[in-house]
Write an enzyme that holds these catalytic residues in place. Structure first.
Site, mmCIF file in Angstrom:
data_model
loop_
_atom_site.group_PDB
_atom_site.id
_atom_site.type_symbol
_atom_site.label_atom_id
_atom_site.label_comp_id
_atom_site.label_asym_id
_atom_site.label_seq_id
_atom_site.Cartn_x
_atom_site.Cartn_y
_atom_site.Cartn_z
ATOM 1 N N GLU A 1 -1.593 3.838 -1.481
ATOM 2 C CA GLU A 1 -2.306 3.574 -0.232
ATOM 3 C C GLU A 1 -1.999 2.190 0.338
ATOM 4 O O GLU A 1 -1.718 2.053 1.528
ATOM 5 C CB GLU A 1 -3.811 3.711 -0.452
ATOM 6 N N SER A 2 -2.073 1.167 -0.482
ATOM 7 C CA SER A 2 -1.995 -0.211 0.038
ATOM 8 C C SER A 2 -1.017 -1.101 -0.697
ATOM 9 O O SER A 2 -0.818 -2.254 -0.287
ATOM 10 C CB SER A 2 -3.381 -0.858 -0.035
#
Length: 342
Positions: free
Chosen positions: A221-222
């Site tokens: 995700e990040s």
């Protein structure tokens, strides 16, 4: 991107008389091929021939290229004649793999009889699919046309030979399996900061989650960037969109502790909703549980399929996970995937 004429009118006007006149005016100026094939439906559209090099898993760059080629064919750009039938073919292919703009553009063609037969029912499905991905124009049209009825159009169903390979795992996960010795969890991602690893190891069991699952999701995700912000306003380590943050009582998504706990709360809910099917949980975290329910498995979106494959690989191929059935009722879709008793 959308053409000026579409931006000037945020959504088409599918009024029977007006649409009939608009469709007639368009057909008068279309090339001969488009006039002869103007009444083709989505079901009868021949599939465009794709280069042999595009065999194998579809990646997002391919989907974007199909949509751009469709736009060029629809509007007669890049030195090519207008070809609405080819445009519809390519929009359909891109829409099948989750391109929201292609879904909207094809629905617009359907409501205005632009080279293919008008079909408001199938357009409603396409507008709804694009609206779920946050496209404002599609949200306006989806609200106007109402809840889609009947079977989804072919452009939202994987064709033969292109069904998401992970969708079958939902069926397999429903079948009883003999007990097996649990596999050792994989190590944390090599770039995972030690304080985050320690926090996840401490907090994940409170949410009945395996720490390596949380870390694998966070890495994808990040990439462990607490300040990450996506074009859809997904924020932080677990990339929470505003609706998800509010749903799980995250007051400050920019706070790493709240962000991680909010993401784990959502994963715990998804585990209960999909009864521990990791592929479906990951697909829902990426595309939303409504999309998974609608497709009865991992949606055929290129981005989502790549996302699920990547995280499952990082987890060593784990396809099931313990879940707390008291968190929420299971998805009604799961009953459709369970094998019938003989």
């Amino acid at each position: 991107m959308f053409k000026l004429s579409r931006l000037a009118l945020p959504f088409p006007r599918p009024v029977a008389g007006a649409c009939a006149l608009l469709g007639l005016a368009v057909l008068v100026h279309q090339p001969a091929r488009a006039q002869t094939e103007a009444m083709l439906t989505l079901e009868s559209l021949p599939r465009p021939t794709m280069p042999r090099a595009e065999s194998g898993p579809v990646v997002p760059s391919q989907v974007l290229r199909w949509r751009q080629e469709a736009e060029a064919a629809e509007h007669g750009e890049n030195g090519l004649p207008r070809d609405p039938v080819l445009a519809a073919q390519l929009y359909c292919r891109a829409a099948r793999f989750g391109d929201a703009v292609a879904q909207y553009n094809l629905a617009w063609m359907l409501t205005n009889a632009r080279g293919i037969a008008r079909d408001d029912a199938q357009a409603a499905y396409l507008f709804a699919a694009a609206a779920e991905q946050g496209l404002p124009q599609a949200q306006a049209m989806a609200a106007r046309l109402g809840e889609p009825l009947g079977a989804p159009p072919p452009c939202l169903r994987p064709p033969d030979g292109e069904a998401p390979p992970l969708a079958a795992q939902a069926v397999a996960a429903r079948k009883p399996a003999p007990a097996a010795k649990p596999l050792a969890p994989p190590p944390p991602p090599p770039n995972a900061p030690e304080p985050i690893v320690r926090f996840v190891n401490l907090e994940a069991p409170k949410f009945q989650l395996a720490p390596h699952l949380v870390l694998a999701v966070m890495a994808t995700e990040s990439n462990f960037d607490a300040q990450a912000l996506s074009p859809k306003n997904a924020q932080g380590l677990m990339q929470l969109i505003p609706d998800t943050a509010a749903r799980f009582n995250v007051k400050r998504p920019s706070d790493p502790v709240q962000n991680i706990r909010g993401g784990m709360a959502y994963l715990r809910w998804l585990m209960a909703y999909f009864e521990g099917d990791v592929a479906l949980v990951l697909a829902a975290y990426n595309a939303g549980e409504r999309a998974v329910d609608r497709y009865r498995g991992v949606p055929p979106y290129a981005e989502t399929r790549h996302y699920v494959r990547k995280i499952l690989s990082a987890m060593g191929g784990q396809v099931s996970h313990p879940f707390d059935a008291s968190v929420t009722k299971p998805s009604p879709m799961l009953a459709l995937l369970r094998p019938r008793a003989s």
